[in-house]
Design an enzyme around this catalytic site. Structure first.
Site, mmCIF file in Angstrom:
data_model
loop_
_atom_site.group_PDB
_atom_site.id
_atom_site.type_symbol
_atom_site.label_atom_id
_atom_site.label_comp_id
_atom_site.label_asym_id
_atom_site.label_seq_id
_atom_site.Cartn_x
_atom_site.Cartn_y
_atom_site.Cartn_z
ATOM 1 N N ASP A 132 -1.043 -2.242 1.824
ATOM 2 C CA ASP A 132 -0.022 -1.876 0.756
ATOM 3 C C ASP A 132 0.055 -3.056 -0.089
ATOM 4 O OD1 ASP A 132 1.685 -0.271 -0.457
ATOM 5 O OD2 ASP A 132 3.257 -0.395 0.963
ATOM 6 N N GLY A 169 -0.745 -2.086 -6.012
ATOM 7 C CA GLY A 169 -0.028 -1.890 -7.437
ATOM 8 C C GLY A 169 0.796 -3.044 -7.784
ATOM 9 N N ASN A 217 -0.226 10.633 -0.929
ATOM 10 C CA ASN A 217 -0.735 9.987 -2.224
ATOM 11 C C ASN A 217 -1.364 10.776 -3.104
ATOM 12 O OD1 ASN A 217 -1.853 7.030 -0.235
ATOM 13 N ND2 ASN A 217 -0.141 7.067 -1.345
HETATM 14 C C1 IPE Z 1 0.988 3.763 2.650
HETATM 15 O O1 IPE Z 1 1.422 3.232 1.418
HETATM 16 C C2 IPE Z 1 -0.369 4.626 2.472
HETATM 17 C C3 IPE Z 1 -1.446 3.520 2.365
HETATM 18 C C4 IPE Z 1 -1.500 2.370 2.367
HETATM 19 C C5 IPE Z 1 -2.714 4.429 1.976
HETATM 20 P P1 IPE Z 1 2.214 3.902 0.394
HETATM 21 O O2 IPE Z 1 2.304 2.820 -0.897
HETATM 22 O O3 IPE Z 1 1.736 5.211 -0.033
HETATM 23 O O4 IPE Z 1 3.654 4.075 1.042
HETATM 24 P P2 IPE Z 1 4.899 4.371 0.918
HETATM 25 O O5 IPE Z 1 4.961 5.189 -0.304
HETATM 26 O O6 IPE Z 1 5.597 2.986 0.268
HETATM 27 O O7 IPE Z 1 5.700 4.610 1.928
HETATM 28 C C1 IPE Z 2 -1.792 0.692 -1.273
HETATM 29 O O1 IPE Z 2 -1.411 -0.081 -2.470
HETATM 30 C C2 IPE Z 2 -2.919 1.447 -1.738
HETATM 31 C C3 IPE Z 2 -2.824 2.958 -1.363
HETATM 32 C C4 IPE Z 2 -1.622 3.755 -1.352
HETATM 33 C C5 IPE Z 2 -3.911 3.759 -1.954
HETATM 34 P P1 IPE Z 2 -0.396 0.800 -3.349
HETATM 35 O O2 IPE Z 2 -0.868 1.482 -4.458
HETATM 36 O O3 IPE Z 2 0.796 1.666 -2.561
HETATM 37 O O4 IPE Z 2 0.722 -0.589 -3.921
HETATM 38 P P2 IPE Z 2 2.159 -0.553 -4.164
HETATM 39 O O5 IPE Z 2 2.501 -0.357 -3.060
HETATM 40 O O6 IPE Z 2 2.254 0.319 -5.281
HETATM 41 O O7 IPE Z 2 2.110 -1.945 -4.598
HETATM 42 MG MG MG Z 3 2.420 1.313 -1.823
#
Ligand code: IPE
Ligand code: IPE
Ligand code: MG
Length: 266
Positions: A43, A46, A91
């Protein structure tokens, strides 16, 4: 918001191995007490990108480079299985552009990495509802799974369109079907029977769960399988998770007392 430079090693197109040298395990880690199976919620991609003033998808590209490093390190250090959460059933609610980017990225990385995976003895599997993925990605997944199925190295599981609740419902449906067919007595259904209907069938439960970016939740990941996992949460964002971070997660793990509901005898 402060802007940080992008690190140099974020090209997901380079080979898995990045050379054939084995990275030695840190000497202070006890090889006899390593987790057999590590699960990871990757995680923070982004946020990593946002901090650099980059589009979110650049964080996903950088995240792939981290994942490649992790597979190799786990393999080199003697961890038997690595299960990574790549895309959840939730997602799909992200902007279409980001979802499309991720699907294309998975396919591109798979095609660039498959030869390295084969030659390094990695057995890759994709866990989740794969039928909802783009047809071309399903084809690559199928090919990679078949080509590595008999490999004897690390088990690398990529949870793609994975949701634990959906997995449990699917397992219930499969058990119900067997009951209806007269193959199974409902009273005799055991934990082993249920576990055998999960995507993770045949894999031992994870001993250690790592979640990056500081979030303290499971986000629908391996709800059944993580029943007794040790949990390591780090504020480090996934693209920055490096060898030292893995070593400190393993040190944290080795400092835990796993009691499984019992009491310590010594
Ligand atoms: C969990 O991360 C899913 C993956 C790492 C693929 P998210 O970013 O989707 O989780 P939430 O929304 O913060 O719970
Ligand atoms: C995890 O990173 C990757 C996926 C869920 C595909 P995020 O995309 O959730 O990154 P943040 O949490 O928005 O920083
Ligand atoms: Mg995330």
């Amino acid at each position: 918001m402060s802007r940080l430079p992008a690190p140099p090693s974020t090209d997901p197109g380079s080979s898995l191995s990045g050379g054939t040298e084995v990275t030695p395990r840190p000497a202070d880690l006890d090889p006899a007490r390593l987790p057999r199976h590590i699960a990871v919620i990757m995680d923070g991609n982004g946020r990593w990108a946002a901090r650099r003033g980059l589009p979110r998808v650049m964080g996903h590209r950088a995240g792939v480079a981290t994942l490649k490093r992790m597979v190799r390190l786990c393999s080199d250090w003697g961890v038997g299985a690595l299960t990574a959460y790549a895309f959840s059933t939730e997602n799909w609610s992200r902007p279409g552009e980001e979802v499309n980017f991720l699907m294309t990225l998975f396919e591109r990385v798979l095609s660039s990495e498959i030869d390295a995976l084969v030659s390094e003895g990695v057995r890759i599997r994709f866990l989740g509802d794969l039928e909802a993925l783009p047809a071309s990605l399903q084809k690559s997944i199928d090919g990679a799974t078949r080509r590595t199925a008999t490999n004897s190295g690390i088990h690398f599981n990529v949870c793609t369109n994975y949701g634990s609740r959906r997995e449990l419902v699917r397992a219930a449906q499969r058990l119900a079907r067997r009951v209806c067919n007269g193959e199974l007595d409902p009273e005799a259904i055991s934990e082993t029977d249920l576990a055998a209907e999960l995507h993770t069938a045949g894999e031992s439960d994870p001993d250690l769960l790592i979640r990056t970016s500081g979030e303290q939740r499971l986000s629908n990941f391996l709800l059944w399988q993580l029943a007794y996992a040790e949990i390591h949460i780090t504020d480090v964002l996934w693209p920055d998770f490096d060898r030292a971070c893995l070593a400190s997660a393993l040190r944290d793990y080795q400092g835990r007392q796993r009691r499984f509901g019992g009491v310590m005898t010594s």
